[in-house]
Design a protein around this motif. Structure first.
Motif, PDB file in Angstrom:
ATOM      1  N   GLY A  77       0.783  -1.094   0.088  1.00 13.72           N
ATOM      2  CA  GLY A  77      -0.196  -0.141   0.151  1.00 13.72           C
ATOM      3  C   GLY A  77       0.947   1.222  -0.127  1.00 13.72           C
ATOM      4  O   GLY A  77       0.513   2.118  -0.818  1.00 13.72           O
ATOM      5  N   ARG A  81       1.102   3.961  -3.005  1.00 10.53           N
ATOM      6  CA  ARG A  81       0.751   5.413  -2.725  1.00 10.53           C
ATOM      7  C   ARG A  81       1.872   6.304  -3.133  1.00 10.53           C
ATOM      8  O   ARG A  81       1.744   7.441  -3.834  1.00 10.53           O
ATOM      9  CB  ARG A  81       0.661   5.563  -1.231  1.00 10.53           C
ATOM     10  N   PHE A 181      -5.498   9.115  -2.875  1.00 12.36           N
ATOM     11  CA  PHE A 181      -4.352   8.347  -2.331  1.00 12.36           C
ATOM     12  C   PHE A 181      -3.697   9.172  -0.819  1.00 12.36           C
ATOM     13  O   PHE A 181      -3.317   8.748  -0.188  1.00 12.36           O
ATOM     14  CB  PHE A 181      -3.255   8.268  -3.277  1.00 12.36           C
ATOM     15  N   HIS A 183      -5.432  10.113   1.153  1.00 16.99           N
ATOM     16  CA  HIS A 183      -6.152   9.727   2.493  1.00 16.99           C
ATOM     17  C   HIS A 183      -6.235   8.162   2.855  1.00 16.99           C
ATOM     18  O   HIS A 183      -6.625   7.668   3.659  1.00 16.99           O
ATOM     19  CB  HIS A 183      -7.666   9.937   2.359  1.00 16.99           C
ATOM     20  N   GLN A 184      -5.396   7.623   1.876  1.00 18.98           N
ATOM     21  CA  GLN A 184      -5.150   6.090   1.998  1.00 18.98           C
ATOM     22  C   GLN A 184      -4.283   5.697   3.269  1.00 18.98           C
ATOM     23  O   GLN A 184      -3.099   6.432   3.152  1.00 18.98           O
ATOM     24  CB  GLN A 184      -4.436   5.317   0.768  1.00 18.98           C
ATOM     25  N   SER A 185      -4.525   5.187   4.298  1.00 19.79           N
ATOM     26  CA  SER A 185      -3.939   4.896   5.458  1.00 19.79           C
ATOM     27  C   SER A 185      -3.494   3.283   5.494  1.00 19.79           C
ATOM     28  O   SER A 185      -2.472   3.299   6.365  1.00 19.79           O
ATOM     29  CB  SER A 185      -4.664   5.206   6.777  1.00 19.79           C
ATOM     30  N   PHE A 191      -5.412  -2.367   1.452  1.00 16.17           N
ATOM     31  CA  PHE A 191      -5.499  -1.077   0.927  1.00 16.17           C
ATOM     32  C   PHE A 191      -6.395  -0.780  -0.189  1.00 16.17           C
ATOM     33  O   PHE A 191      -6.682   0.330  -0.383  1.00 16.17           O
ATOM     34  CB  PHE A 191      -3.961  -0.430   0.553  1.00 16.17           C
ATOM     35  N   ASP A 192      -6.488  -1.613  -1.108  1.00 13.67           N
ATOM     36  CA  ASP A 192      -7.612  -1.724  -2.312  1.00 13.67           C
ATOM     37  C   ASP A 192      -8.885  -1.391  -1.814  1.00 13.67           C
ATOM     38  O   ASP A 192      -9.747  -0.573  -2.203  1.00 13.67           O
ATOM     39  CB  ASP A 192      -7.570  -2.898  -3.009  1.00 13.67           C
ATOM     40  N   GLU A 194      -9.830   0.003   1.260  1.00 13.68           N
ATOM     41  CA  GLU A 194      -9.939   1.187   1.601  1.00 13.68           C
ATOM     42  C   GLU A 194      -9.964   2.321   0.539  1.00 13.68           C
ATOM     43  O   GLU A 194     -10.810   3.479   0.465  1.00 13.68           O
ATOM     44  CB  GLU A 194      -8.625   1.624   2.640  1.00 13.68           C
ATOM     45  N   LEU A 195      -9.152   2.313  -0.634  1.00 12.59           N
ATOM     46  CA  LEU A 195      -9.206   2.928  -1.812  1.00 12.59           C
ATOM     47  C   LEU A 195     -10.651   3.126  -2.539  1.00 12.59           C
ATOM     48  O   LEU A 195     -11.103   4.160  -2.917  1.00 12.59           O
ATOM     49  CB  LEU A 195      -8.177   2.546  -2.693  1.00 12.59           C
ATOM     50  N   LEU A 198     -12.909   4.967  -0.255  1.00  3.73           N
ATOM     51  CA  LEU A 198     -12.706   6.630  -0.413  1.00  3.73           C
ATOM     52  C   LEU A 198     -13.457   6.767  -1.774  1.00  3.73           C
ATOM     53  O   LEU A 198     -13.902   7.973  -1.637  1.00  3.73           O
ATOM     54  CB  LEU A 198     -11.352   6.921  -0.315  1.00  3.73           C
ATOM     55  N   TYR A 245     -13.978   8.795   6.708  1.00  3.67           N
ATOM     56  CA  TYR A 245     -13.818   9.025   5.298  1.00  3.67           C
ATOM     57  C   TYR A 245     -14.208  10.354   4.833  1.00  3.67           C
ATOM     58  O   TYR A 245     -14.185  10.602   3.527  1.00  3.67           O
ATOM     59  CB  TYR A 245     -13.966   8.034   4.502  1.00  3.67           C
TER      60      TYR A 245
END
Length: 254
Positions: A77, A81, A181, A183-185, A191-192, A194-195, A198, A245
């Motif tokens: 992730g 990013r 990206f 905001h991707q933590s 991570f996918d 979460e993206l 978002l 988010y």
């Protein structure tokens, strides 16, 4: 400097055995597909301890369109990013280092597959092994079952309506990349998810693109990592419920 039409971002951790063939296959396809549109290819070495960075650096020395981003190890992730932040393209394509999707499938993410006349249909296009028309090759049944169970967990815990969140081939508009990206933590395998949460929160259009996918040995996923990924998905779902988010900038916002 003119903005490239397309950036291809490849996160890579200790991929010395296949990174050269992956880059060469993508370069060959892009040279024939892009036409007059410009492109760049970035390989983000995620703190690799083998020859990955040197191999890419050597390729880059002979092709200015290929660039090495040598980053400290932070997980897939984090590498993605970093690569999306370094990329400059109007469209930014995430590509797994194993190239389990043939390079020629890249054209499917654009209208008029195989031509340089159309633009993508979605702000975020997801390569999908489950969409109508997708094909899987040589995948063990146990591997397929694990993938479907994970997707079921994603639907229950965080995000419905997407059949394949984890395929490592995704296309983002420059606007989507710039707004999502930062905001991707999560730096791990989830991570996918979460993206995509978002992206949905920010009202970007999302669509699944059927691809041909070839199973290959050498996956870095383990049972422990899988369990951690499920816990991360649960965290994403909780963050969504708590509206954490909500600060992501909406599509078209200033």
């Amino acid at each position: 400097m003119t903005q490239p039409y397309l950036s291809v971002v490849i996160p890579a951790f200790n991929e010395e055995e296949r990174i050269a063939s992956t880059v060469e296959a993508l370069v060959a396809y892009l040279e024939s597909w892009a036409g007059e549109r410009t492109w760049e290819l970035l390989v983000v070495s995620d703190g690799s301890t083998d020859s990955t960075a040197k191999i890419v650096s050597d390729i880059s020395a002979g092709n200015s369109k290929v660039r090495l981003v040598d980053a400290p190890h932070g997980g897939k992730g984090a590498a993605v990013r970093r690569g999306m932040d370094e990329a400059a393209g109007e469209w930014r394509f995430l590509c797994d280092a194993d190239l389990s999707m043939p390079a020629s499938n890249l054209g499917r993410f654009f209208e008029g597959s195989g031509s340089n006349s159309g633009n993508p249909r979605y702000d975020v296009s997801i390569g999908s092994r489950e969409a109508q028309g997708a094909k899987r090759f040589s995948e063990p049944r146990s591997r397929h079952i694990k993938g479907r169970l994970f997707n079921y967990a994603v639907k229950v815990l965080a995000l419905r309506g997407i059949e394949d969140t984890q395929c490592g081939f995704k296309l983002f508009s420059a606007e989507a990349a710039r707004k999502l990206f930062p905001h991707q933590s999560l730096d791990g395998w989830a991570f996918d998810v979460e993206l995509l949460v978002l992206a949905k929160t920010a009202k970007f259009s999302i669509g699944e693109i059927p691809i041909d996918w070839y199973y290959g040995e050498g996956s870095k996923m383990t049972l422990t990592k899988g369990l951690i990924a499920v816990l991360d998905v649960a965290r994403v779902g909780l963050n969504r419920v708590l509206r954490k988010y909500g600060s992501v900038e909406r599509k078209g916002g200033a």
